[in-house]
Design a protein around this motif. Sequence first.
Motif, mmCIF file in Angstrom:
data_model
loop_
_atom_site.group_PDB
_atom_site.id
_atom_site.type_symbol
_atom_site.label_atom_id
_atom_site.label_comp_id
_atom_site.label_asym_id
_atom_site.label_seq_id
_atom_site.Cartn_x
_atom_site.Cartn_y
_atom_site.Cartn_z
ATOM 1 N N ASP A 19 0.832 -1.212 0.000
ATOM 2 C CA ASP A 19 0.000 0.000 0.000
ATOM 3 C C ASP A 19 0.866 1.261 0.000
ATOM 4 O O ASP A 19 0.644 2.201 0.767
ATOM 5 C CB ASP A 19 -0.955 0.011 1.193
ATOM 6 C CG ASP A 19 -2.062 1.067 1.036
ATOM 7 O OD1 ASP A 19 -2.383 1.413 -0.129
ATOM 8 O OD2 ASP A 19 -2.591 1.521 2.061
ATOM 9 N N VAL A 20 1.876 1.255 -0.874
ATOM 10 C CA VAL A 20 2.722 2.429 -1.050
ATOM 11 C C VAL A 20 2.778 2.766 -2.532
ATOM 12 O O VAL A 20 2.412 1.958 -3.383
ATOM 13 C CB VAL A 20 4.148 2.200 -0.512
ATOM 14 C CG1 VAL A 20 4.110 1.889 0.978
ATOM 15 C CG2 VAL A 20 4.858 1.081 -1.271
ATOM 16 N N ALA A 21 3.254 3.968 -2.840
ATOM 17 C CA ALA A 21 3.394 4.384 -4.232
ATOM 18 C C ALA A 21 4.722 3.889 -4.781
ATOM 19 O O ALA A 21 5.753 3.969 -4.101
ATOM 20 C CB ALA A 21 3.323 5.903 -4.339
ATOM 21 N N GLN A 22 4.703 3.370 -5.990
ATOM 22 C CA GLN A 22 5.960 3.005 -6.637
ATOM 23 C C GLN A 22 6.556 4.233 -7.314
ATOM 24 O O GLN A 22 5.843 5.044 -7.899
ATOM 25 C CB GLN A 22 5.739 1.920 -7.684
ATOM 26 C CG GLN A 22 7.030 1.540 -8.402
ATOM 27 C CD GLN A 22 6.795 0.639 -9.590
ATOM 28 O OE1 GLN A 22 6.254 -0.432 -9.453
ATOM 29 N NE2 GLN A 22 7.207 1.099 -10.774
ATOM 30 N N ILE A 23 7.877 4.367 -7.253
ATOM 31 C CA ILE A 23 8.590 5.409 -7.981
ATOM 32 C C ILE A 23 9.328 4.723 -9.125
ATOM 33 O O ILE A 23 10.186 3.874 -8.890
ATOM 34 C CB ILE A 23 9.571 6.176 -7.075
ATOM 35 C CG1 ILE A 23 8.841 6.711 -5.841
ATOM 36 C CG2 ILE A 23 10.222 7.318 -7.842
ATOM 37 C CD1 ILE A 23 9.761 7.344 -4.817
ATOM 38 N N SER A 24 8.995 5.097 -10.340
ATOM 39 C CA SER A 24 9.464 4.354 -11.503
ATOM 40 C C SER A 24 10.629 5.023 -12.212
ATOM 41 O O SER A 24 10.682 6.247 -12.338
ATOM 42 C CB SER A 24 8.317 4.191 -12.515
ATOM 43 O OG SER A 24 7.225 3.515 -11.936
ATOM 44 N N ASP A 25 11.577 4.179 -12.668
ATOM 45 C CA ASP A 25 12.575 4.577 -13.656
ATOM 46 C C ASP A 25 13.428 5.751 -13.193
ATOM 47 O O ASP A 25 13.639 6.714 -13.932
ATOM 48 C CB ASP A 25 11.855 4.933 -14.966
ATOM 49 C CG ASP A 25 12.754 4.787 -16.183
ATOM 50 O OD1 ASP A 25 13.718 4.017 -16.116
ATOM 51 O OD2 ASP A 25 12.476 5.442 -17.198
ATOM 52 N N ILE A 26 13.967 5.678 -11.988
ATOM 53 C CA ILE A 26 14.730 6.814 -11.473
ATOM 54 C C ILE A 26 16.083 6.925 -12.184
ATOM 55 O O ILE A 26 16.672 5.935 -12.612
ATOM 56 C CB ILE A 26 14.934 6.743 -9.950
ATOM 57 C CG1 ILE A 26 15.911 5.626 -9.560
ATOM 58 C CG2 ILE A 26 13.604 6.571 -9.232
ATOM 59 C CD1 ILE A 26 16.441 5.741 -8.145
ATOM 60 N N THR A 27 16.563 8.154 -12.292
ATOM 61 C CA THR A 27 17.841 8.406 -12.966
ATOM 62 C C THR A 27 18.872 9.087 -12.065
ATOM 63 O O THR A 27 20.026 9.237 -12.455
ATOM 64 C CB THR A 27 17.626 9.276 -14.212
ATOM 65 O OG1 THR A 27 16.937 10.481 -13.829
ATOM 66 C CG2 THR A 27 16.794 8.540 -15.253
ATOM 67 N N ALA A 28 18.459 9.507 -10.876
ATOM 68 C CA ALA A 28 19.393 10.131 -9.933
ATOM 69 C C ALA A 28 18.811 10.056 -8.533
ATOM 70 O O ALA A 28 17.590 10.006 -8.355
ATOM 71 C CB ALA A 28 19.668 11.586 -10.312
ATOM 72 N N VAL A 29 19.714 10.050 -7.538
ATOM 73 C CA VAL A 29 19.315 10.062 -6.135
ATOM 74 C C VAL A 29 19.759 11.386 -5.532
ATOM 75 O O VAL A 29 20.950 11.719 -5.541
ATOM 76 C CB VAL A 29 19.950 8.887 -5.363
ATOM 77 C CG1 VAL A 29 19.631 8.998 -3.873
ATOM 78 C CG2 VAL A 29 19.466 7.552 -5.915
ATOM 79 N N LEU A 30 18.815 12.166 -5.029
ATOM 80 C CA LEU A 30 19.117 13.466 -4.427
ATOM 81 C C LEU A 30 19.244 13.372 -2.916
ATOM 82 O O LEU A 30 19.991 14.121 -2.292
ATOM 83 C CB LEU A 30 18.041 14.481 -4.801
ATOM 84 C CG LEU A 30 17.792 14.688 -6.304
ATOM 85 C CD1 LEU A 30 16.722 15.758 -6.510
ATOM 86 C CD2 LEU A 30 19.076 15.058 -7.033
ATOM 87 N N ALA A 31 18.476 12.465 -2.324
ATOM 88 C CA ALA A 31 18.469 12.250 -0.877
ATOM 89 C C ALA A 31 17.819 10.887 -0.648
ATOM 90 O O ALA A 31 17.206 10.332 -1.575
ATOM 91 C CB ALA A 31 17.690 13.361 -0.165
#
Length: 310
Positions: free
Chosen positions: A107-119
């Motif tokens: 029951d969480v949102a998926q974050i798709s296809d990331i290209t960078a990590v900021l934090a």
Amino acid sequence: MTILVIAEHEGGSIRAATLNTVAAARKIGGDVHLLVAGSGVLGVAQAAANIAGVVKVLVADAPQLADGLAENVERTVVAIAKNYTHILAAATAYGKNIAPRIAACLDVAQISDITAVLAPDTVERPIHAGNAIASVQSIDPIKVVTVRPTAFDALAPDGGNAAIELVDATQGAGISHFVSRALTHSDRPELTSAKTIVSGGRWLGSAKDYAAMMEPLADKLDAALGASRAAVDLGYVSNDYQVGQKGKIVAPQLYIAAGISGAIQHLAGMKDSKVIVAINKDPEAPIFSVADCAIVGDLFTVLPQLAAEI
């Protein structure tokens, strides 16, 4: 903070995309655990333990995991999810099949296809076919993320010394069953990990001309072969070759596009290539907007000349 990466493996070997996904996990910070799910995968687990940056390898070894059915892998991941702040998978066909199921069960949102990590809680991902970059912050207790492999430099497959731990595999979901798998075998490099790619578009005219024009150049360069969606739709090659938003995302050192106009969907899949060479007889072709080297000419003349000079 502990991160779980779902390993992708085939034929007893860890696939390259997993090394890129571990690199993304390392940028988030904290300990990185790698889950190897399958049947008879102890050899894969030992190879995974050698990956630089991995602290622990979890092994779920059971018959119901043998064929990588998403429903069964998802149940095993969800059973251990409470131990992790992040769950990562590569944005490949395998990862994109499993991650949404995990997110839905948690029951969480998926974050798709990331290209960078900021934090640890904030990442970047492309939107609008790569024409804009969104910064996405998640407050979910467990963040389920897919990683674009080409956006992160792969970690070394050796140099690590992770502990190996067996975990229980949950019972199969019983809602799907494996029928068959048709594998494409090629002596050429894999498209998504190739350092050089030669791609062809609709203006090649036929499957016969695609082979006659593209293969000699690819042979000289030890390159993978790719294609635009139009070339695939016209039957020049199978959809395994398709590069683009609906195909495979690539970022080789050298990308040669012959007879490809440069629809936005295709550009989204290859514009991060280090050097792009475009060959098209239309000087206004959109592909030239991202090309480092533009050759205005007939591909039936230019390609043989290129192959002859190499």
